[in-house]
Design a protein around this motif. Structure first.
Motif, PDB file in Angstrom:
ATOM      1  N   UNK A   1     -72.676  46.486  -6.710  1.00 49.54           N
ATOM      2  CA  UNK A   1     -73.913  46.908  -6.748  1.00 49.54           C
ATOM      3  C   UNK A   1     -74.911  45.939  -6.059  1.00 49.54           C
ATOM      4  N   UNK A   2     -76.071  46.461  -5.375  1.00 49.46           N
ATOM      5  CA  UNK A   2     -77.204  45.827  -5.002  1.00 49.46           C
ATOM      6  C   UNK A   2     -77.516  44.739  -5.901  1.00 49.46           C
ATOM      7  N   UNK A   3     -77.649  44.992  -7.262  1.00 51.97           N
ATOM      8  CA  UNK A   3     -78.264  44.010  -8.192  1.00 51.97           C
ATOM      9  C   UNK A   3     -77.449  43.055  -8.879  1.00 51.97           C
ATOM     10  N   UNK A   4     -76.127  42.946  -8.148  1.00 45.28           N
ATOM     11  CA  UNK A   4     -75.179  41.946  -8.714  1.00 45.28           C
ATOM     12  C   UNK A   4     -75.593  40.612  -8.630  1.00 45.28           C
ATOM     13  N   UNK A   5     -75.676  39.862  -9.611  1.00 42.61           N
ATOM     14  CA  UNK A   5     -75.895  38.353  -9.584  1.00 42.61           C
ATOM     15  C   UNK A   5     -74.893  37.261  -9.589  1.00 42.61           C
ATOM     16  N   UNK A   6     -73.567  37.760 -10.384  1.00 37.59           N
ATOM     17  CA  UNK A   6     -72.579  37.124 -10.440  1.00 37.59           C
ATOM     18  C   UNK A   6     -71.342  37.690  -9.945  1.00 37.59           C
ATOM     19  N   UNK A   7     -70.604  37.033  -9.135  1.00 36.59           N
ATOM     20  CA  UNK A   7     -69.293  37.897  -8.315  1.00 36.59           C
ATOM     21  C   UNK A   7     -68.394  36.761  -8.132  1.00 36.59           C
ATOM     22  N   UNK A   8     -66.980  37.075  -8.887  1.00 36.34           N
ATOM     23  CA  UNK A   8     -66.169  36.474  -8.956  1.00 36.34           C
ATOM     24  C   UNK A   8     -64.829  37.092  -8.016  1.00 36.34           C
ATOM     25  N   UNK A   9     -64.581  36.641  -7.077  1.00 40.42           N
ATOM     26  CA  UNK A   9     -63.604  37.169  -6.010  1.00 40.42           C
ATOM     27  C   UNK A   9     -62.463  36.148  -5.676  1.00 40.42           C
ATOM     28  N   UNK A  10     -62.156  35.285  -6.791  1.00 40.82           N
ATOM     29  CA  UNK A  10     -61.131  34.511  -6.810  1.00 40.82           C
ATOM     30  C   UNK A  10     -59.834  34.833  -6.536  1.00 40.82           C
ATOM     31  N   UNK A  11     -59.069  34.588  -5.287  1.00 38.38           N
ATOM     32  CA  UNK A  11     -57.695  34.808  -5.288  1.00 38.38           C
ATOM     33  C   UNK A  11     -57.477  36.303  -4.595  1.00 38.38           C
ATOM     34  N   UNK A  12     -58.323  36.959  -4.274  1.00 39.62           N
ATOM     35  CA  UNK A  12     -58.288  38.347  -3.727  1.00 39.62           C
ATOM     36  C   UNK A  12     -58.439  38.124  -2.096  1.00 39.62           C
ATOM     37  N   UNK A  13     -58.062  37.145  -1.491  1.00 43.74           N
ATOM     38  CA  UNK A  13     -58.008  36.690  -0.123  1.00 43.74           C
ATOM     39  C   UNK A  13     -59.056  37.385   0.614  1.00 43.74           C
ATOM     40  N   UNK A  14     -59.996  36.884   0.129  1.00 44.46           N
ATOM     41  CA  UNK A  14     -61.355  37.379   0.970  1.00 44.46           C
ATOM     42  C   UNK A  14     -61.573  36.648   1.971  1.00 44.46           C
ATOM     43  N   UNK A  15     -61.867  37.275   3.298  1.00 47.26           N
ATOM     44  CA  UNK A  15     -61.885  36.514   4.449  1.00 47.26           C
ATOM     45  C   UNK A  15     -63.490  36.582   4.975  1.00 47.26           C
ATOM     46  N   UNK A  16     -63.641  36.273   6.183  1.00 43.76           N
ATOM     47  CA  UNK A  16     -65.335  36.238   6.707  1.00 43.76           C
ATOM     48  C   UNK A  16     -65.506  37.636   6.864  1.00 43.76           C
ATOM     49  N   UNK A  17     -64.834  38.585   7.202  1.00 43.50           N
ATOM     50  CA  UNK A  17     -65.238  39.973   7.406  1.00 43.50           C
ATOM     51  C   UNK A  17     -65.683  40.665   6.136  1.00 43.50           C
ATOM     52  N   UNK A  18     -64.764  40.180   5.012  1.00 41.38           N
ATOM     53  CA  UNK A  18     -65.020  40.827   3.592  1.00 41.38           C
ATOM     54  C   UNK A  18     -66.592  40.133   3.039  1.00 41.38           C
ATOM     55  N   UNK A  19     -66.632  38.814   3.495  1.00 41.52           N
ATOM     56  CA  UNK A  19     -67.886  38.048   2.982  1.00 41.52           C
ATOM     57  C   UNK A  19     -69.168  38.499   3.615  1.00 41.52           C
ATOM     58  N   UNK A  20     -68.948  39.114   4.632  1.00 42.71           N
ATOM     59  CA  UNK A  20     -69.963  39.535   5.760  1.00 42.71           C
ATOM     60  C   UNK A  20     -70.526  40.965   5.069  1.00 42.71           C
ATOM     61  N   UNK A  21     -69.483  41.653   4.567  1.00 49.30           N
ATOM     62  CA  UNK A  21     -70.036  42.888   3.536  1.00 49.30           C
ATOM     63  C   UNK A  21     -70.821  42.825   2.523  1.00 49.30           C
ATOM     64  N   UNK A  22     -70.901  41.392   2.068  1.00 48.97           N
ATOM     65  CA  UNK A  22     -71.524  41.104   0.849  1.00 48.97           C
ATOM     66  C   UNK A  22     -73.014  40.553   1.097  1.00 48.97           C
ATOM     67  N   UNK A  23     -73.203  40.446   2.318  1.00 52.57           N
ATOM     68  CA  UNK A  23     -74.465  39.752   3.042  1.00 52.57           C
ATOM     69  C   UNK A  23     -75.881  40.623   2.582  1.00 52.57           C
ATOM     70  N   UNK A  24     -75.630  41.655   1.988  1.00 54.25           N
ATOM     71  CA  UNK A  24     -77.135  42.479   1.431  1.00 54.25           C
ATOM     72  C   UNK A  24     -77.328  42.133  -0.007  1.00 54.25           C
ATOM     73  N   UNK A  25     -76.564  41.194  -0.637  1.00 53.88           N
ATOM     74  CA  UNK A  25     -76.704  40.854  -2.131  1.00 53.88           C
ATOM     75  C   UNK A  25     -77.746  39.714  -2.289  1.00 53.88           C
ATOM     76  N   UNK A  26     -78.858  40.179  -2.112  1.00 56.05           N
ATOM     77  CA  UNK A  26     -80.084  39.027  -2.061  1.00 56.05           C
ATOM     78  C   UNK A  26     -80.242  38.787  -3.346  1.00 56.05           C
ATOM     79  N   UNK A  27     -79.647  39.239  -4.496  1.00 57.96           N
ATOM     80  CA  UNK A  27     -80.205  38.678  -6.103  1.00 57.96           C
ATOM     81  C   UNK A  27     -78.772  37.993  -6.333  1.00 57.96           C
ATOM     82  N   UNK A  28     -77.656  37.764  -5.522  1.00 57.26           N
ATOM     83  CA  UNK A  28     -76.546  36.987  -5.945  1.00 57.26           C
ATOM     84  C   UNK A  28     -76.802  35.489  -6.339  1.00 57.26           C
ATOM     85  N   UNK A  29     -76.600  35.126  -7.509  1.00 57.88           N
ATOM     86  CA  UNK A  29     -76.604  33.719  -7.666  1.00 57.88           C
ATOM     87  C   UNK A  29     -75.519  32.968  -7.860  1.00 57.88           C
ATOM     88  N   UNK A  30     -74.383  33.621  -8.251  1.00 56.32           N
ATOM     89  CA  UNK A  30     -73.139  32.790  -8.077  1.00 56.32           C
ATOM     90  C   UNK A  30     -71.980  33.616  -7.453  1.00 56.32           C
TER      91      UNK A  30
END
Length: 170
Positions: A43-72
């Motif tokens: 969700x847009x309001x996400x502030x904490x996001x734990x994606x440990x060990x889910x094999x996140x790659x650069x493309x997946x990270x790019x899909x998180x670029x809209x999370x302007x409130x993300x702190x962790x």
């Protein structure tokens, strides 16, 4: 937290697990695009996001670029590379970034300079060398960095600036 009329709400994140490979959607919507995939609804309001060990790659990270409130953002064990750090560097409120056991080698750390609030950076078990130290020194709010199991040999430049180098024997 409630007090003095203020209400603080921290939306962590919402995971919908369907299969084995991660894909990311935004705003609470999700749809499997092909076969069985793991979908992570963020969700847009996400502030904490734990994606440990889910094999996140650069493309997946790019899909998180809209999370302007993300702190962790914790993505330990990911396939994020130096190229993906450009996206991490665009998250304006980021205070804590954990990319331990990822694919960061150092040149992409230059993209983190714009993170005015980044206080903690975990880069343990990445192939970093002393060449990345100048970029770490340019992180204005950096207080703690974890660089265990890297190829960095001289931590004194960080310590002299008052940055706590955690988990490293000196």
């Amino acid at each position: 937290r409630r007090g003095g009329g203020d209400v603080w709400l921290c939306v962590v994140c919402f995971f919908v697990v369907i299969g084995a490979r991660p894909s990311f959607t935004r705003g609470g919507s999700s749809a499997a695009s092909d076969g069985y995939k793991r979908q992570i609804v963020v969700f847009e309001e996400t502030r904490l996001l734990n994606l440990d060990w889910v094999q996140l790659d650069d493309a997946g990270l790019a899909r998180l670029g809209h999370l302007n409130q993300l702190q962790l953002l914790s993505a330990a064990g990911s396939h994020v590379t130096d190229e993906g750090l450009a996206v991490a560097g665009s998250l304006p409120e980021l205070k804590h970034l954990d990319l331990r056991s990822s694919c960061v080698r150092g040149p992409g750390l230059v993209h983190l300079k714009s993170l005015r609030h980044l206080e903690q950076l975990v880069l343990t078990q990445n192939e970093l060398t002393d060449d990345c130290l100048p970029d770490l020194l340019e992180l204005p709010a950096l207080e703690i960095v974890s660089l265990n199991a890297t190829f960095i040999e001289d931590f004194s430049v960080l310590k002299n600036r008052g940055i706590l180098v955690a988990d490293v024997e000196t």
